[in-house]
Design a protein around this motif. Structure first.
Motif, PDB file in Angstrom:
ATOM      1  N   ILE A 106       1.274  -1.315  -0.139  1.00 41.51           N
ATOM      2  CA  ILE A 106      -0.261   0.026  -0.123  1.00 41.51           C
ATOM      3  C   ILE A 106       1.159   1.290  -0.351  1.00 41.51           C
ATOM      4  CG2 ILE A 106      -1.960   1.362   1.132  1.00 41.51           C
ATOM      5  CD1 ILE A 106      -2.683  -1.832   1.882  1.00 41.51           C
ATOM      6  N   THR A 107       0.584   2.284  -1.260  1.00 43.21           N
ATOM      7  CA  THR A 107       1.232   3.760  -1.211  1.00 43.21           C
ATOM      8  C   THR A 107       0.483   4.751  -0.891  1.00 43.21           C
ATOM      9  OG1 THR A 107       3.053   2.508  -2.755  1.00 43.21           O
ATOM     10  CG2 THR A 107       2.559   4.395  -2.406  1.00 43.21           C
ATOM     11  N   ALA A 108       1.316   5.669   0.259  1.00 49.72           N
ATOM     12  CA  ALA A 108       0.660   6.838   0.071  1.00 49.72           C
ATOM     13  C   ALA A 108       1.213   7.870   0.574  1.00 49.72           C
ATOM     14  CB  ALA A 108      -0.122   6.877   2.089  1.00 49.72           C
ATOM     15  N   ILE A 109       1.004   9.338  -0.649  1.00 55.35           N
ATOM     16  CA  ILE A 109       1.782   9.693  -0.404  1.00 55.35           C
ATOM     17  C   ILE A 109       0.980  11.021   0.714  1.00 55.35           C
ATOM     18  CG2 ILE A 109       1.627  11.313  -2.080  1.00 55.35           C
ATOM     19  CD1 ILE A 109       1.130   8.331  -3.875  1.00 55.35           C
ATOM     20  N   VAL A 110       1.783  12.095   0.914  1.00 52.96           N
ATOM     21  CA  VAL A 110       1.722  12.717   2.386  1.00 52.96           C
ATOM     22  C   VAL A 110       1.708  13.686   2.206  1.00 52.96           C
ATOM     23  CG1 VAL A 110       2.057  12.825   4.910  1.00 52.96           C
ATOM     24  CG2 VAL A 110       2.040  10.795   4.279  1.00 52.96           C
ATOM     25  N   MET A 111       1.453  14.924   1.782  1.00 54.36           N
ATOM     26  CA  MET A 111       1.697  15.924   1.471  1.00 54.36           C
ATOM     27  C   MET A 111       1.449  16.594   2.820  1.00 54.36           C
ATOM     28  SD  MET A 111       1.386  15.976  -1.845  1.00 54.36           S
ATOM     29  CE  MET A 111       0.454  15.842  -2.451  1.00 54.36           C
ATOM     30  N   ILE A 112       3.353  17.633   3.541  1.00 54.73           N
ATOM     31  CA  ILE A 112       3.374  17.777   4.735  1.00 54.73           C
ATOM     32  C   ILE A 112       3.787  19.648   4.975  1.00 54.73           C
ATOM     33  CG2 ILE A 112       4.656  17.318   6.556  1.00 54.73           C
ATOM     34  CD1 ILE A 112       5.432  14.464   4.802  1.00 54.73           C
ATOM     35  N   SER A 113       3.661  19.720   5.638  1.00 53.16           N
ATOM     36  CA  SER A 113       3.368  21.598   6.157  1.00 53.16           C
ATOM     37  C   SER A 113       4.647  21.207   7.191  1.00 53.16           C
ATOM     38  CB  SER A 113       2.480  22.210   5.821  1.00 53.16           C
ATOM     39  OG  SER A 113       1.153  22.294   4.645  1.00 53.16           O
ATOM     40  N   SER A 152      11.422  17.476  -0.412  1.00 52.66           N
ATOM     41  CA  SER A 152      10.857  18.921  -0.763  1.00 52.66           C
ATOM     42  C   SER A 152      10.480  19.956  -1.934  1.00 52.66           C
ATOM     43  CB  SER A 152      12.391  19.671  -0.016  1.00 52.66           C
ATOM     44  OG  SER A 152      12.724  20.792  -0.063  1.00 52.66           O
ATOM     45  N   VAL A 153       9.673  20.237  -1.666  1.00 52.65           N
ATOM     46  CA  VAL A 153       9.481  20.721  -2.813  1.00 52.65           C
ATOM     47  C   VAL A 153       8.691  22.316  -2.771  1.00 52.65           C
ATOM     48  CG1 VAL A 153       8.353  18.875  -3.507  1.00 52.65           C
ATOM     49  CG2 VAL A 153       6.793  19.950  -1.676  1.00 52.65           C
ATOM     50  N   ASP A 156       5.543  21.615   2.217  1.00 50.66           N
ATOM     51  CA  ASP A 156       6.412  22.175   2.284  1.00 50.66           C
ATOM     52  C   ASP A 156       7.463  20.705   1.767  1.00 50.66           C
ATOM     53  OD1 ASP A 156       6.550  25.261   3.100  1.00 50.66           O
ATOM     54  OD2 ASP A 156       5.586  23.612   4.735  1.00 50.66           O
ATOM     55  N   LEU A 157       6.819  19.426   2.484  1.00 49.70           N
ATOM     56  CA  LEU A 157       7.696  17.850   2.450  1.00 49.70           C
ATOM     57  C   LEU A 157       5.962  17.239   1.537  1.00 49.70           C
ATOM     58  CD1 LEU A 157       9.840  17.441   5.140  1.00 49.70           C
ATOM     59  CD2 LEU A 157      10.623  18.561   3.054  1.00 49.70           C
ATOM     60  N   ILE A 158       6.660  16.603   0.773  1.00 46.58           N
ATOM     61  CA  ILE A 158       5.815  14.930  -0.218  1.00 46.58           C
ATOM     62  C   ILE A 158       6.639  13.886   0.380  1.00 46.58           C
ATOM     63  CG2 ILE A 158       4.960  14.006  -1.865  1.00 46.58           C
ATOM     64  CD1 ILE A 158       4.794  16.556  -3.494  1.00 46.58           C
ATOM     65  N   ALA A 159       5.939  12.925   1.320  1.00 45.66           N
ATOM     66  CA  ALA A 159       6.679  12.050   1.870  1.00 45.66           C
ATOM     67  C   ALA A 159       6.121  10.743   0.759  1.00 45.66           C
ATOM     68  CB  ALA A 159       6.639  11.518   3.035  1.00 45.66           C
ATOM     69  N   VAL A 160       6.908   9.296   0.595  1.00 48.42           N
ATOM     70  CA  VAL A 160       5.819   8.643   0.580  1.00 48.42           C
ATOM     71  C   VAL A 160       6.192   7.499   0.818  1.00 48.42           C
ATOM     72  CG1 VAL A 160       6.123   6.848  -1.448  1.00 48.42           C
ATOM     73  CG2 VAL A 160       6.953   8.990  -2.204  1.00 48.42           C
ATOM     74  N   VAL A 165       5.774  19.798  12.355  1.00 43.04           N
ATOM     75  CA  VAL A 165       5.093  19.205  11.155  1.00 43.04           C
ATOM     76  C   VAL A 165       3.656  19.752  12.295  1.00 43.04           C
ATOM     77  CG1 VAL A 165       3.476  17.224   9.982  1.00 43.04           C
ATOM     78  CG2 VAL A 165       6.182  16.874  10.846  1.00 43.04           C
ATOM     79  N   SER A 166       3.853  20.625  10.711  1.00 39.05           N
ATOM     80  CA  SER A 166       2.312  21.295  10.784  1.00 39.05           C
ATOM     81  C   SER A 166       0.313  20.969  10.237  1.00 39.05           C
ATOM     82  CB  SER A 166       2.114  23.273  10.876  1.00 39.05           C
ATOM     83  OG  SER A 166       2.697  23.741   9.570  1.00 39.05           O
TER      84      SER A 166
END
Length: 95
Positions: A2-9, A33-34, A39-43, A66-67
């Motif tokens: 299972i893959t999740a893409i997490v957008m992180i501020s 870092s984007v 600010d970040l995207i984690a897989v 992490v906010s």
């Protein structure tokens, strides 16, 4: 898998440190870092859905700095490698 893409501020002055802490979490395969709305995207890749909660809610979202997070679950992966394999007819690739 299972893959999740997490957008992180993240708090701006902590991006490199937060990115490294997230990258060190078991189940996180990549952190980028984007530029843009986050600010970040984690897989995140785990074997069971319960692992999503353990990794993201239990650890990633609790990293200091992490906010906010937004999680997207992947249904199917497409890549150039997959497309090349699907259309290959047995001849070696020519470059």
């Amino acid at each position: 898998m299972i893959t999740a893409i997490v957008m992180i501020s993240v708090e701006t002055d902590q991006i490199p440190e937060v990115a490294q802490r997230i990258a060190d979490i078991d189940g996180v395969s990549e952190v980028y870092s984007v530029a843009g709305d986050v600010d970040l995207i984690a897989v995140v890749r785990v074997r069971e859905f319960d692992g999503i909660a353990e990794v993201i809610a239990g650890q990633l979202s609790r990293v200091p700095g992490v906010s906010r997070t937004a999680t997207h679950i992947a249904f199917r992966a497409y890549s150039r490698h997959d497309l090349d394999a699907a259309f290959a007819i047995g001849f070696p690739a020519t470059d």
